[in-house]
Write an enzyme that holds these catalytic residues in place. Structure first.
Site, PDB file in Angstrom:
ATOM      1  N   TRP A  13     -30.199 -10.473  18.438  1.00  0.00           N
ATOM      2  CA  TRP A  13     -28.940 -10.324  19.184  1.00  0.00           C
ATOM      3  C   TRP A  13     -28.598 -11.614  19.909  1.00  0.00           C
ATOM      4  CZ3 TRP A  13     -27.585  -6.759  16.380  1.00  0.00           C
ATOM      5  CH2 TRP A  13     -28.387  -5.657  16.090  1.00  0.00           C
ATOM      6  N   ASP A  14     -29.601 -12.323  20.407  1.00  0.00           N
ATOM      7  CA  ASP A  14     -29.356 -13.647  20.981  1.00  0.00           C
ATOM      8  C   ASP A  14     -28.763 -14.581  19.928  1.00  0.00           C
ATOM      9  OD1 ASP A  14     -30.098 -13.394  23.650  1.00  0.00           O
ATOM     10  OD2 ASP A  14     -32.203 -13.790  23.259  1.00  0.00           O
ATOM     11  N   ALA A  15     -29.332 -14.544  18.728  1.00  0.00           N
ATOM     12  CA  ALA A  15     -28.859 -15.432  17.664  1.00  0.00           C
ATOM     13  C   ALA A  15     -27.409 -15.127  17.305  1.00  0.00           C
ATOM     14  CB  ALA A  15     -29.756 -15.303  16.436  1.00  0.00           C
ATOM     15  N   ASP A  51     -32.326  -9.812  25.053  1.00  0.00           N
ATOM     16  CA  ASP A  51     -32.362  -9.315  23.679  1.00  0.00           C
ATOM     17  C   ASP A  51     -33.211  -8.057  23.541  1.00  0.00           C
ATOM     18  OD1 ASP A  51     -33.471  -9.275  20.767  1.00  0.00           O
ATOM     19  OD2 ASP A  51     -31.790 -10.683  20.663  1.00  0.00           O
TER      20      ASP A  51
END
Length: 409
Positions: free
Chosen positions: A163-165, A135
């Protein structure tokens, strides 16, 4: 389970944020998600934050509602168990979710689909060229650190792995979409989501790419001001910080009415020849002058008085809160919110956990379920799901191919 995804079984091989979040998202809507991990725990088994005893609160938070299989996939027998689980027959089976490198070998899509042609495999990758990314390395490449923080100085890294989420939610969406397609056509497929692609796509969706190419502007930081509209932070008489945002004309009118500052706002707009009532860009241009009018109003009032003035109005605002203040003071983070329940997590204790934030009118929200202990369901999975005998399971334990439940030291 009675959730909207009841009947789906997803096998998950994952670590860190995006893929575990995708699996948990599906589990919290009723899917049966089986996570497999090494016998001593995976890459994220001890990740911070942790308890005083070193138990990962992070791992427990991202694996709620799943079943756990502890297996040594470095051994052929372990690989065979996972492959059999992934490709087991049944209309709701044959769903595999992973962020592990799986372009070749026993865990690759091409290898597994030989056992089940309608396999659906959802994979997360880093960069389009195949190189790794996390991320924070993606975020620094899409400009956001240069618009985060104060309006002077160098880049400021974010602390929320957004961005991971987003990648996790897109992985879950992609898998469900592919499963729907399989039901309509009988065809499986490989679903691929790129972490960098998620970030670059969102930068384009929000207009940042066009802003460079069309408007010839490179966005710079503007502190806590709301770009293109009006929003800023203020301090109350008792030292609390609040944020006021105006993104509609009605919100602007409500703010003027609630604070009694409408005549001053109108006078300021006339003086600057700007239309605050109808043009959010004008409000952004005059943001500092507008804030100079609002600051004394906030400083003259406590947080409770500000709340009383804004309650029942259309003013969009909120207090700044530490995590502790959020947990102890905000009813949205409490049992008053049906999102939450209190659970006993083995080895950690009793605390507040969220379920799925998605509500369906015709299906009740799933009650949040705790995360499993590592390998807690190993024997159940081998017996019930794979149909192995007690003797076969015992031999796998003796050969240290499987284990569970396992205490993570």
């Amino acid at each position: 389970m009675t959730g909207i995804l009841n009947g789906l079984r997803v096998v998950e091989g994952s670590a860190f944020v995006a893929a575990p979040l995708a699996g948990m998202t599906l589990a919290q809507m009723g899917a049966d998600v089986i996570r497999f991990d090494p016998i001593r725990g995976g890459l994220d088994a001890r990740r911070w934050p942790v308890t005083a005893e070193g138990r990962s609160l992070y791992w427990a938070g991202l694996n709620k509602g799943k079943r756990s299989l502890a297996v040594d996939t470095g051994k052929p027998e372990g690989q065979e168990l996972v492959a059999a689980l992934v490709t087991e027959s049944g209309p709701g089976n044959g769903l595999f979710l992973t962020n592990f490198p799986a372009n070749k070998g026993w865990m690759s899509y091409d290898t597994l689909r030989q056992r089940r042609p309608d396999l659906i495999m959802a994979s997360l990758f880093g960069n389009p060229d195949g190189t790794s990314a996390v991320d924070y390395t993606v975020n620094c490449a899409v400009g956001f650190p240069f618009v985060t923080g104060p309006d002077r100085g160098g880049p400021v890294n974010h602390v929320m792995p957004v961005w991971d989420a987003l990648a996790g939610i897109n992985l879950a969406l992609g898998l469900v979409a592919a499963e729907r397609y399989r039901r309509l056509t009988g065809e499986g497929q490989a679903v691929r989501v790129g972490l960098a692609d998620i970030a670059f796509a969102m930068a384009g969706n929000l207009g940042y790419i066009a802003e460079v190419q069309v408007a010839d502007q490179d966005r710079r930081a503007c502190g806590n001001d709301l770009f293109g509209a009006y929003g800023s932070h203020f301090e109350t008489r008792d030292g609390r910080l609040i944020y006021i945002a105006v993104v509609t004309d009605r919100m602007w009118k409500e703010l003027g009415t609630a604070t009694g500052l409408a005549p001053k706002f109108d006078a300021l707009g006339g003086l600057l020849d700007l239309d605050f009532a109808h043009r959010e860009g004008d409000r952004f241009q005059a943001r500092e002058a507008i804030s100079c009018l609002i600051r004394p109003w906030c400083r003259a009032r406590s947080l409770a008085e500000v709340r009383a003035a804004f309650d029942g109005t259309g003013v969009c605002w909120g207090p700044y809160q530490t995590f502790r203040q959020m947990v102890e003071d905000d009813p949205r983070c409490s049992l008053a919110n049906p999102l939450f329940a209190e659970l006993d997590q083995p080895g950690i204790g009793r605390y507040l956990v969220p379920g799925s934030p998605i509500g369906f009118g015709g299906v009740a929200r799933e009650t949040p379920r705790r995360a499993p202990q590592l390998g807690e369901h190993t024997d159940e999975i081998l017996s019930r799901d794979l149909g192995l005998s007690e003797g076969a399971i015992a031999r796998l334990h003796d050969a240290k191919v499987v284990a569970g439940p396992v205490e993570i030291a």
